[in-house]
Design a protein around this motif. Structure first.
Motif, PDB file in Angstrom:
ATOM      1  N   VAL A  42      71.110  82.591  48.828  1.00 45.06           N
ATOM      2  CA  VAL A  42      71.349  81.488  47.952  1.00 45.06           C
ATOM      3  C   VAL A  42      70.132  80.842  47.604  1.00 45.06           C
ATOM      4  CG1 VAL A  42      73.429  80.878  49.131  1.00 45.06           C
ATOM      5  CG2 VAL A  42      71.657  79.726  49.783  1.00 45.06           C
ATOM      6  N   ARG A  43      69.860  80.133  46.724  1.00 41.74           N
ATOM      7  CA  ARG A  43      68.801  79.485  46.188  1.00 41.74           C
ATOM      8  C   ARG A  43      68.301  78.329  46.954  1.00 41.74           C
ATOM      9  NH1 ARG A  43      68.313  78.611  40.238  1.00 41.74           N
ATOM     10  NH2 ARG A  43      67.773  80.667  40.400  1.00 41.74           N
ATOM     11  N   LEU A  44      67.113  78.565  47.348  1.00 42.89           N
ATOM     12  CA  LEU A  44      66.553  77.215  48.268  1.00 42.89           C
ATOM     13  C   LEU A  44      65.259  76.754  47.206  1.00 42.89           C
ATOM     14  CD1 LEU A  44      66.456  78.460  51.755  1.00 42.89           C
ATOM     15  CD2 LEU A  44      68.006  76.802  50.923  1.00 42.89           C
ATOM     16  N   LEU A  45      65.118  75.439  47.494  1.00 41.25           N
ATOM     17  CA  LEU A  45      63.695  75.008  46.646  1.00 41.25           C
ATOM     18  C   LEU A  45      62.895  74.191  47.468  1.00 41.25           C
ATOM     19  CD1 LEU A  45      66.740  74.064  45.081  1.00 41.25           C
ATOM     20  CD2 LEU A  45      65.334  74.331  43.037  1.00 41.25           C
ATOM     21  N   ASN A  46      61.740  74.098  47.197  1.00 45.40           N
ATOM     22  CA  ASN A  46      60.897  73.281  47.744  1.00 45.40           C
ATOM     23  C   ASN A  46      59.977  72.396  46.454  1.00 45.40           C
ATOM     24  OD1 ASN A  46      58.719  74.993  46.874  1.00 45.40           O
ATOM     25  ND2 ASN A  46      57.733  75.428  48.816  1.00 45.40           N
ATOM     26  N   ALA A  47      58.900  71.663  46.996  1.00 43.23           N
ATOM     27  CA  ALA A  47      58.295  70.885  45.945  1.00 43.23           C
ATOM     28  C   ALA A  47      57.758  71.633  44.615  1.00 43.23           C
ATOM     29  CB  ALA A  47      57.059  70.196  46.604  1.00 43.23           C
ATOM     30  N   THR A  48      57.420  72.747  44.772  1.00 36.01           N
ATOM     31  CA  THR A  48      56.956  73.503  43.508  1.00 36.01           C
ATOM     32  C   THR A  48      57.736  74.805  43.098  1.00 36.01           C
ATOM     33  OG1 THR A  48      55.695  74.736  45.066  1.00 36.01           O
ATOM     34  CG2 THR A  48      54.637  72.534  43.966  1.00 36.01           C
ATOM     35  N   HIS A  49      58.543  75.153  43.960  1.00 37.50           N
ATOM     36  CA  HIS A  49      58.809  76.664  43.835  1.00 37.50           C
ATOM     37  C   HIS A  49      60.503  76.751  43.936  1.00 37.50           C
ATOM     38  CE1 HIS A  49      55.008  77.652  44.105  1.00 37.50           C
ATOM     39  NE2 HIS A  49      55.277  78.980  43.637  1.00 37.50           N
ATOM     40  N   GLN A  50      61.318  77.661  43.342  1.00 37.40           N
ATOM     41  CA  GLN A  50      62.562  77.942  43.870  1.00 37.40           C
ATOM     42  C   GLN A  50      62.650  79.284  44.454  1.00 37.40           C
ATOM     43  OE1 GLN A  50      64.853  78.003  40.083  1.00 37.40           O
ATOM     44  NE2 GLN A  50      64.555  80.170  39.688  1.00 37.40           N
ATOM     45  N   ILE A  51      63.365  79.579  45.427  1.00 36.21           N
ATOM     46  CA  ILE A  51      63.195  80.900  46.011  1.00 36.21           C
ATOM     47  C   ILE A  51      64.808  81.388  46.351  1.00 36.21           C
ATOM     48  CG2 ILE A  51      61.105  80.537  47.207  1.00 36.21           C
ATOM     49  CD1 ILE A  51      62.825  80.272  49.886  1.00 36.21           C
ATOM     50  N   GLY A  52      64.983  82.643  46.701  1.00 38.24           N
ATOM     51  CA  GLY A  52      66.474  82.921  46.927  1.00 38.24           C
ATOM     52  C   GLY A  52      67.057  83.510  45.626  1.00 38.24           C
ATOM     53  N   CYS A  53      68.289  83.783  45.511  1.00 31.67           N
ATOM     54  CA  CYS A  53      69.091  84.541  44.604  1.00 31.67           C
ATOM     55  C   CYS A  53      70.284  83.831  43.939  1.00 31.67           C
ATOM     56  CB  CYS A  53      69.653  85.575  45.248  1.00 31.67           C
ATOM     57  SG  CYS A  53      68.822  86.366  46.620  1.00 31.67           S
ATOM     58  N   GLN A  54      70.662  84.265  42.861  1.00 31.48           N
ATOM     59  CA  GLN A  54      71.591  83.506  41.835  1.00 31.48           C
ATOM     60  C   GLN A  54      72.412  84.647  40.961  1.00 31.48           C
ATOM     61  OE1 GLN A  54      71.363  80.562  38.903  1.00 31.48           O
ATOM     62  NE2 GLN A  54      70.053  81.862  37.860  1.00 31.48           N
ATOM     63  N   SER A  55      73.507  84.258  40.600  1.00 26.67           N
ATOM     64  CA  SER A  55      74.133  84.984  39.679  1.00 26.67           C
ATOM     65  C   SER A  55      74.115  84.032  38.482  1.00 26.67           C
ATOM     66  CB  SER A  55      75.426  85.483  39.939  1.00 26.67           C
ATOM     67  OG  SER A  55      76.457  84.380  40.074  1.00 26.67           O
ATOM     68  N   SER A  56      74.680  84.955  37.198  1.00 21.55           N
ATOM     69  CA  SER A  56      74.967  83.807  36.258  1.00 21.55           C
ATOM     70  C   SER A  56      76.328  83.176  36.429  1.00 21.55           C
ATOM     71  CB  SER A  56      75.162  84.901  34.884  1.00 21.55           C
ATOM     72  OG  SER A  56      76.117  85.907  35.219  1.00 21.55           O
ATOM     73  N   ARG A  57      76.714  82.398  35.469  1.00 22.03           N
ATOM     74  CA  ARG A  57      77.829  81.518  35.626  1.00 22.03           C
ATOM     75  C   ARG A  57      79.037  81.880  36.284  1.00 22.03           C
ATOM     76  NH1 ARG A  57      77.976  76.164  34.915  1.00 22.03           N
ATOM     77  NH2 ARG A  57      76.255  76.113  33.950  1.00 22.03           N
ATOM     78  N   ASN A  58      79.558  83.103  35.508  1.00 21.32           N
ATOM     79  CA  ASN A  58      80.640  83.710  35.971  1.00 21.32           C
ATOM     80  C   ASN A  58      80.542  84.935  36.916  1.00 21.32           C
ATOM     81  OD1 ASN A  58      82.304  81.860  34.525  1.00 21.32           O
ATOM     82  ND2 ASN A  58      81.617  82.747  32.590  1.00 21.32           N
ATOM     83  N   GLY A  59      79.310  85.056  37.373  1.00 25.33           N
ATOM     84  CA  GLY A  59      79.267  86.357  38.243  1.00 25.33           C
ATOM     85  C   GLY A  59      78.495  87.412  37.421  1.00 25.33           C
ATOM     86  N   ASP A  60      77.865  88.121  38.253  1.00 25.78           N
ATOM     87  CA  ASP A  60      77.144  89.173  37.645  1.00 25.78           C
ATOM     88  C   ASP A  60      77.938  90.695  37.864  1.00 25.78           C
ATOM     89  OD1 ASP A  60      75.251  87.857  36.438  1.00 25.78           O
ATOM     90  OD2 ASP A  60      73.795  88.236  38.081  1.00 25.78           O
ATOM     91  N   THR A  61      78.164  91.612  36.949  1.00 19.07           N
ATOM     92  CA  THR A  61      78.796  92.660  37.151  1.00 19.07           C
ATOM     93  C   THR A  61      78.052  94.002  36.602  1.00 19.07           C
ATOM     94  OG1 THR A  61      80.954  91.466  36.440  1.00 19.07           O
ATOM     95  CG2 THR A  61      80.914  93.891  36.469  1.00 19.07           C
TER      96      THR A  61
END
Ligand SMILES: *[C@@H]1O[C@H](CO)[C@@H](O)[C@H](O)[C@H]1NC(C)=O
Ligand SMILES: *[C@@H]1O[C@H](CO)[C@@H](O)[C@H](O)[C@H]1NC(C)=O
Ligand SMILES: *[C@@H]1O[C@H](CO)[C@@H](O)[C@H](O)[C@H]1NC(C)=O
Ligand SMILES: *[C@@H]1O[C@H](CO)[C@@H](O)[C@H](O)[C@H]1NC(C)=O
Ligand SMILES: *[C@@H]1O[C@H](CO)[C@@H](O)[C@H](O)[C@H]1NC(C)=O
Ligand SMILES: *[C@@H]1O[C@H](CO)[C@@H](O)[C@H](O)[C@H]1NC(C)=O
Ligand SMILES: *[C@@H]1O[C@H](CO)[C@@H](O)[C@H](O)[C@H]1NC(C)=O
Ligand SMILES: *[C@@H]1O[C@H](CO)[C@@H](O)[C@H](O)[C@H]1NC(C)=O
Ligand SMILES: *[C@@H]1O[C@H](CO)[C@@H](O)[C@H](O)[C@H]1NC(C)=O
Ligand SMILES: *[C@@H]1O[C@H](CO)[C@@H](O)[C@H](O)[C@H]1NC(C)=O
Length: 702
Positions: A42-61
């Motif tokens: 999943v996505r985590l964030l700190n003061a300056t960055h985003q890390i981790g993963c994500q899909s588009s809104r309805n999922g990636d196929t």
């Protein structure tokens, strides 16, 4: 009536047409097979960055392609005719080289990693210099040691846990499900000689859309706009937070702060871990080894009679969220400075921290201290004194103590956050001199096997729990050393016999690393918390607060609180009401003690239990980074980690028809839609004819 019949016939015809088309190929009836045991990144964030993963809104196929060896990669990256691909990646290839290639390709829509045996050469997706920038050594203080200059702690670390992936990555936790996917792949996708795809193809959809973007600063600002302007505020991210756990040998009045002359010896360990995947953190060596050892030391000390008359108190602390830039320890220091914690920094006499301790070579335990604070002679003398006490305590214990060189910096440790605030004499004890002995630091493979917990085959659950493994024996030696050291630091006599119990250690290792749903944990658990007991090990991932409100304690915290109460508390003769509301009991002294009503052991020959009340000095402290209380979301002083919110995490497989067929289906669908509009309009326009009032016809039987 005629009209209606005509319309009916017409609609019926369309339906037949539709079903006919669909039956032409069974594929069209898209059958989704949900995958039930997965762990997402999943996505985590700190003061300056985003890390981790994500899909588009309805999922990636993507069409599934199994990658079990290097040679399978070119198909995904170059030659395969039906991109994008969902890569079913063998756990053995889940390494730097492969990830680099897949990350850089636009032909990849996601990765599903299968579980493999721990690779013997090691595996860590964490960084090489953990918690860099948030500890003691920065460009302003001890800069010669900053950024792991001189000692890289986790050389195997590839840093992928801190990178940003534009596609979803899931772990498949169940081999049988992996086999279902592979079978679907073999049946439909294995490329033929001509490399022309033969539809239908087996595809996978991974859904893990993340609401938060860019950084904690951005998402926290959005949260606060939401709360001020929206009736139904919907947060996009939450701070990572949980609870520190602490207890004292001599009860401390929690509605006061200690007098300046009251001194406390602090013993510390951490309570959390992480891996690349969400809520997957077995943390055997990185966390459990020290946690269990400290608990065993606490038990041993509570058995000594005269601890109440020692000149100094002893406090055991377990810090939460340390993996994410020292959330728990920075919060405790902050609360101590603000006078919101019963102990203040000035009350701390000395500090002993256990870091990773289960992988000792030839039973050597390394003593680390801070070279910067030791340039002050007073502090140096006190540290030397502490080390001498450790050495005295190690006589008769199977632990060989060694000091690392005077010019080596401290490893990442909670103690660093205390040293930042005050020059406290202290040491960090580890099984490694420089680089970690742990080859699986903060990974899914840092589990029971990593610290060599071997059980003879054929033992029942209860027998295994009682079986004293070599690891348990070795850790109990460290616990004895720790207990003796703390006792002497608190002003106790070095002749008193103190010994940690290897049986307790082995039970705890079993409960924290093999199965938390065991007979001991069942009997010491608060009934309301019993869902924390599972037929597998707990995961040590810190939880997220829920938009400012405190989270419920996560499973390892619940287990720890229960074990701590059991090992350091006493059964008291309180009723359930008195126990849950000590105001109703005389002499409860609830500022000094905590009371819990536990399930108790099973009655003889019965399934019912005998619950009872335990009194102890264990406490929990809300551990969220001070950055969020201060609204300093861009802080470089305090941890700023947040976790994105998401609506749905889902993985499933299905068969996809060829592009042409999909287009035909779409066109048919649209045609039918238009036809039904026309029909509806037609029926409505002629409604007065079609549905003539039947009132005059009297009652009609339908
Ligand atoms: C945030 O995390 C990224 C990735 O680990 C790191 O490069 C960056 O320095 C961090 N930012 C702060 C302010 O610590
Ligand atoms: C997989 O299936 C086999 C046979 O059905 C079963 O014995 C085994 O427990 C299953 N494994 C998992 C991890 O569910
Ligand atoms: C997941 O569970 C559902 C419902 O129990 C079942 O139909 C499906 O086959 C399972 N998925 C796999 C891959 O076994
Ligand atoms: C693929 O090639 C192999 C040998 O090159 C041949 O035996 C096999 O029949 C071929 N299969 C198809 C589907 O053409
Ligand atoms: C050394 O540390 C002690 C205790 O923290 C402090 O009182 C003293 O001023 C320090 N000495 C120097 C030279 O900084
Ligand atoms: C825990 O184990 C007991 C039997 O010892 C069983 O009845 C119970 O369902 C288990 N709980 C969970 C959550 O698996
Ligand atoms: C702790 O657990 C053990 C084993 O279940 C039990 O015998 C003991 O009485 C418990 N101690 C307390 C204080 O509840
Ligand atoms: C416990 O308390 C109850 C009533 O509060 C009393 O009847 C009982 O004798 C007590 N038991 C012990 C062992 O003190
Ligand atoms: C704890 O401190 C409070 C506040 O001073 C006091 O009222 C209370 O009596 C103390 N409790 C005990 C058990 O000493
Ligand atoms: C429990 O069962 C055993 C035999 O199964 C019996 O000998 C014993 O008396 C029983 N104990 C109680 C308290 O019922």
């Amino acid at each position: 009536m005629m009209m209606m019949a005509a319309a009916g016939v017409f609609l019926g015809f369309s339906l037949v047409l539709l079903t006919g088309l669909c039956q032409g190929n069974s594929v069209e009836r898209k059958i989704y097979i949900p995958l039930n045991s997965t762990a997402p990144c999943v996505r985590l964030l700190n003061a300056t960055h985003q890390i981790g993963c994500q899909s588009s809104r309805n999922g990636d196929t993507g069409v599934i392609h199994v990658v079990e060896k290097e040679e399978d990669l070119p198909w995904v990256l170059e030659t395969g005719p039906t991109p994008p691909y969902m890569v079913l990646l063998d756990g053995n290839l889940f390494n730097k080289e492969t990830l680099q290639k897949l990350k850089g390709s636009t032909r990849v829509s996601g990765i599903a990693v299968t579980y493999a045996k721990p690779p013997p050469e090691g595996f860590s997706l964490d960084v090489q210099c953990p918690n860099d920038g948030f500890g003691l050594y920065t460009n302003e203080h001890g800069s010669q040691y900053a950024h792991c200059n001189g000692s890289v702690w986790n050389p195997l670390g590839t840093g992928f846990s801190y990178q940003d992936f534009r596609f979803p990555v899931f772990l498949l936790e169940n081999e049988n499900e992996t086999e279902v996917i592979k079978q679907c792949y073999r049946d439909h996708n294995v490329p033929g000689n001509d490399s022309v795809p033969r539809y239908p193809l087996c595809a996978m959809q991974l859904s893990a859309h993340m609401h938060a973007v860019t950084s904690s600063v951005t998402c926290m600002r959005r949260n606060s706009i939401q709360t001020s302007f929206s009736i139904n505020p919907e947060a996009v991210c939450d701070s990572l937070a949980g609870y520190n756990v602490w207890s004292a040998i001599k009860p401390i009045n929690t509605s006061l702060t200690l007098l300046p002359e009251e001194q406390v010896v602090v013993s510390a360990a951490r309570l959390d871990g992480r891996s690349f995947f969400w809520n997957l953190a077995p943390a055997a060596e990185s966390t459990v080894s020290a946690l269990v050892t400290q608990l065993a030391a606490a038990e041993a000390l509570h058995k000594v009679n005269d601890t109440q008359s020692l000149p100094r108190n002893i406090m055991f602390t377990f810090f939460q969220g340390e993996v994410f830039d020292y959330i728990g320890s920075s919060r405790m220091v902050y609360d101590m400075q603000k006078g919101r914690f019963p102990v203040r920094l000035n009350n701390i006499h000395s500090f002993v921290e256990l870091s990773q301790v289960a992988l000792r070579n030839n039973s050597v335990l390394w003593i680390h201290s801070d070279p910067v604070s030791r340039t002050n002679e007073t502090v140096d003398t006190e540290v030397q004194n502490l080390i001498n006490i450790l050495k005295t305590a190690s006589t008769g214990v199977n632990v060989t103590l060694q000091e690392v060189g005077q010019s080596q910096a401290l490893p990442p440790a909670s103690f660093q956050r205390f040293l930042k605030a005050r020059n406290i004499p202290g040491v960090v004890l580890t099984d490694h001199r420089t680089t970690y002995n742990n080859k699986y630091y903060n990974s899914m493979y840092d589990m029971a096997e990593t610290i060599k917990m071997d059980y003879p085959s054929g033992l029942s659950q209860d027998e295994a729990m009682e079986y004293v493994t070599e690891t348990a024996q070795a850790l109990s030696e460290v616990a004895t050393l720790l207990a003796k050291t703390l006792y002497q630091l608190a002003g106790g006599n070095d002749t008193v016999d103190i010994k940690a119990d290897p049986h307790t250690v082995t039970r705890m290792l079993y409960g924290f690393l093999v199965r938390s749903n065991n007979s001991w944990f069942q009997s010491i658990m608060v009934p309301e918390w019993k869902e924390a007991l599972e037929d597998k090990p707990p995961q040590f991932y810190v939880t997220a607060s829920s938009m400012g409100s405190k989270p419920i304690p996560n499973n390892p915290t619940r287990l720890l609180l229960s074990v701590l109460a059991n090992l350091t508390g006493q059964a008291v003769n309180f009723t359930k009401e008195q126990c849950q509301n000590p105001d109703k009991a005389t002499d409860a002294k609830k500022e000094l003690y905590d009371y819990i009503w536990v399930q108790g052991p099973l009655k003889d020959n019965s399934t019912s239990r005998e619950p009872y009340c335990i009194r102890s000095t264990k406490r929990s402290q809300f551990a969220e980074s001070p950055a969020f209380e201060l609204n300093e979301w861009g802080s470089t002083e305090y941890s700023t980690w947040t976790e994105s919110r998401w609506k749905e995490i889902r993985a499933r497989i299905f068969l996809v028809p060829s592009q042409e067929l999909q287009v035909i289906t779409l066109i048919t669908g649209i045609a039918i839609l238009i036809l039904s509009f026309v029909a509806t309009y037609f029926i409505q326009a002629k409604a007065d004819i079609l549905f003539t009032s039947t009132e005059d016809g009297g009652s009609v039987a339908y």
